[in-house]
Design an enzyme around this catalytic site. Sequence first.
Site, mmCIF file in Angstrom:
data_model
loop_
_atom_site.group_PDB
_atom_site.id
_atom_site.type_symbol
_atom_site.label_atom_id
_atom_site.label_comp_id
_atom_site.label_asym_id
_atom_site.label_seq_id
_atom_site.Cartn_x
_atom_site.Cartn_y
_atom_site.Cartn_z
ATOM 1 N N SER A 14 0.805 -1.233 0.000
ATOM 2 C CA SER A 14 0.000 0.000 0.000
ATOM 3 C C SER A 14 0.835 1.278 0.000
ATOM 4 O O SER A 14 0.453 2.287 0.578
ATOM 5 C CB SER A 14 -0.951 0.069 1.208
ATOM 6 N N GLY A 16 1.449 2.831 -2.693
ATOM 7 C CA GLY A 16 0.996 3.655 -3.807
ATOM 8 C C GLY A 16 1.853 3.488 -5.050
ATOM 9 O O GLY A 16 2.082 4.446 -5.782
ATOM 10 N N ASP A 146 8.424 -11.402 -1.109
ATOM 11 C CA ASP A 146 7.319 -12.371 -1.154
ATOM 12 C C ASP A 146 7.729 -13.548 -2.041
ATOM 13 O O ASP A 146 8.310 -13.341 -3.112
ATOM 14 C CB ASP A 146 6.058 -11.764 -1.795
ATOM 15 N N ILE A 147 7.403 -14.741 -1.590
ATOM 16 C CA ILE A 147 7.708 -15.917 -2.415
ATOM 17 C C ILE A 147 7.011 -15.804 -3.765
ATOM 18 O O ILE A 147 7.593 -16.085 -4.809
ATOM 19 C CB ILE A 147 7.231 -17.202 -1.702
ATOM 20 N N GLU A 148 5.755 -15.350 -3.739
ATOM 21 C CA GLU A 148 4.957 -15.304 -4.967
ATOM 22 C C GLU A 148 5.561 -14.438 -6.066
ATOM 23 O O GLU A 148 5.370 -14.700 -7.238
ATOM 24 C CB GLU A 148 3.550 -14.749 -4.677
ATOM 25 N N GLN A 190 17.202 0.509 3.328
ATOM 26 C CA GLN A 190 18.465 -0.188 3.040
ATOM 27 C C GLN A 190 18.233 -1.691 2.911
ATOM 28 O O GLN A 190 18.739 -2.334 1.998
ATOM 29 C CB GLN A 190 19.467 0.050 4.172
ATOM 30 N N CYS A 381 -25.921 -0.307 -13.556
ATOM 31 C CA CYS A 381 -25.986 -1.759 -13.723
ATOM 32 C C CYS A 381 -27.042 -2.367 -12.799
ATOM 33 O O CYS A 381 -28.224 -2.259 -13.075
ATOM 34 C CB CYS A 381 -24.598 -2.370 -13.556
ATOM 35 N N GLY A 383 -28.038 -1.153 -10.195
ATOM 36 C CA GLY A 383 -28.819 0.017 -9.787
ATOM 37 C C GLY A 383 -29.854 0.395 -10.835
ATOM 38 O O GLY A 383 -30.904 0.962 -10.520
ATOM 39 N N ARG A 472 -24.736 -10.148 -16.281
ATOM 40 C CA ARG A 472 -25.363 -11.286 -16.953
ATOM 41 C C ARG A 472 -26.802 -10.997 -17.348
ATOM 42 O O ARG A 472 -27.284 -11.480 -18.352
ATOM 43 C CB ARG A 472 -25.420 -12.493 -16.009
ATOM 44 N N HIS A 517 -21.260 0.541 -17.059
ATOM 45 C CA HIS A 517 -20.533 1.172 -15.946
ATOM 46 C C HIS A 517 -19.806 2.430 -16.420
ATOM 47 O O HIS A 517 -18.651 2.352 -16.839
ATOM 48 C CB HIS A 517 -19.505 0.197 -15.367
ATOM 49 N N GLU A 519 -18.502 4.672 -14.712
ATOM 50 C CA GLU A 519 -17.385 5.080 -13.836
ATOM 51 C C GLU A 519 -16.027 4.657 -14.395
ATOM 52 O O GLU A 519 -15.005 5.249 -14.056
ATOM 53 C CB GLU A 519 -17.572 4.535 -12.414
HETATM 54 N N1 GLN Z 1 -26.057 -8.749 -10.934
HETATM 55 C C1 GLN Z 1 -26.430 -8.054 -12.122
HETATM 56 C C2 GLN Z 1 -26.137 -8.839 -13.374
HETATM 57 O O1 GLN Z 1 -25.353 -9.758 -13.344
HETATM 58 C C3 GLN Z 1 -25.739 -6.702 -12.186
HETATM 59 C C4 GLN Z 1 -24.261 -6.777 -12.307
HETATM 60 C C5 GLN Z 1 -23.586 -5.471 -12.025
HETATM 61 O O2 GLN Z 1 -24.156 -4.599 -11.410
HETATM 62 N N2 GLN Z 1 -22.340 -5.317 -12.459
HETATM 63 O O3 GLN Z 1 -26.674 -8.544 -14.406
#
Ligand code: GLN
Length: 551
Positions: A14, A16, A146-148, A190, A381, A383, A472, A517, A519
Amino acid sequence: MASLIFVTGGVVSSLGKGLSAAALAAILESRGLKVTLVKLDPYLNVDPGTMSPFQHGEVYVTDDGAETDLDLGHYERFVRQPTRQLNNATTGRIYSDVIAKERRGDYLGATIQVIPHVTNEIKDWIERAAEGFDVAMIEIGGTVGDIESLPFLEAIRQLGVEYGDKALFMHLTLVPYLKAAKEKKTKPTQHSVKELRSIGIQPDVLLCRCEMDLTEDERAKIALFTNVPKKAVITALDAKNSIYDIPMMLHDEDLDQIVIDQLGLQEKATRPADLSDWREVVDRLVNARHEVTVAMVGKYVDHADAYKSLSEAITHGGLRERIKVNIVTFESEDFSEGDTSALDAVDAILVPGGFGERGFEGKVNAIRYAREKGIPYLGICYGMQAAAVEFARNVCGLENANTSENDPDTPHPVIGLITEWRDASGAVERRSEESDMGGTMRLGGQECRLQNGSLSRQLYGREVIRERHRHRYEFNNRYRETFQQHGMVLAGLSMDESLVEIVEIADHPWFVGCQFHPEFTSTPRDGHPLFTGFIEAALKVQQGNREKGAA
Ligand code: GLN
């Protein structure tokens, strides 16, 4: 051939790394270089798509439909260059590719080992992602030790040798300040560099995260112990105002010039750094003229990173009109019983994407409140789907309407899997192959046509938009007419008109639900039409209410 900048981290997580890499990339881009950023994640999940946002933060979706680490969201907010599937790889993905090749017989019977087979796969991936760019920045997730991370570190060590002057290693560390001793401690740095050197990597640049500036002496001491030139030992203070300050902070430390000089990019970097856009963003954030409060009603509201892109996008939405946006999160389950009075104090309501039954009824109740009270509403979505369910039940009078995700037996599946409602009506013949790819989701950027006269058409200012999906379930076309008759506008449809992408309520100050989406494509410099419209509507309603209150 692209120059490669490898970004590693030490001491603690973390620090950044993603933000620092993105901010440096932003400066390099402003200097005329074509830059891309790659994130290599050391966990075994094949992609982050199935990881809980509770644990890992949001799943970011690229235009080409990859479900990726949220650092790619930072990358896209800082540079103009969009990311792709190639910009994120996990150990799981690399291993599954190696194993697939082994099964196909590509290795002709050789014994398959981490070195060279896995490391070669990593190197190939990096070089494919870097192709066509002046600079590719490659961030290795996790911390050194980290090993990974070891196969990734070995791969970049080898690339460092092969690329010579065209490769640079940047290492982030922590220089803690001990209040009791009134001292900054360089020992962890260091040790972390020692660890890196023990696997053959000598860092060229150190970004030291510290609460206060390092003195000349402290930098000289770190330089001496780590073999890094003193001018390349850089203090990376916490950003005072905003993460969008970081390009200016790194530029003040000359980081872009150090990188350009070392990689011999002087000729390609044709311009001096121009960070005026970023100064403007920060100025708008710091010197706001208005303030609104947005309620985010969701499920993972406790985990700061679970809605990372979303909270950024909401903030960006206020920048044009200098509106400071306070985001108040509500656990949607708290509204399940119907008491939504906690929302009285907010100026706008947003229901983000989500999955599953828990908290769904609470979302529906919050949306009802927004619809009935004329409060600006943005549904993303899930929402949007919840808004359709609310409208069906309370406006169209379709009792027990639901999404079939929550109630497979609902008499009115206004939201359902395409296969479900298509089979029922027999009307829609398309795209089950496309959207059921891998039996899972509609993913990535798709075009959408906006209907003339709709709010969305006006906000975007164009007819065809492209936005990213991850879901979906879909709006059930059998209910289109009923919804329209009751005042819902189908404002956006897929290009072939077979899928509803945006719904609006005509008789409401601002009510938009989108199946995609937005955003993921909002940036601080450009904002996003839906978020900007949403936040400005919140201000308008707030001001209207104040006037009413005063009268
Ligand atoms: N659960 C809903 C779907 O699969 C909405 C998915 C979401 O909001 N990204 O369609």
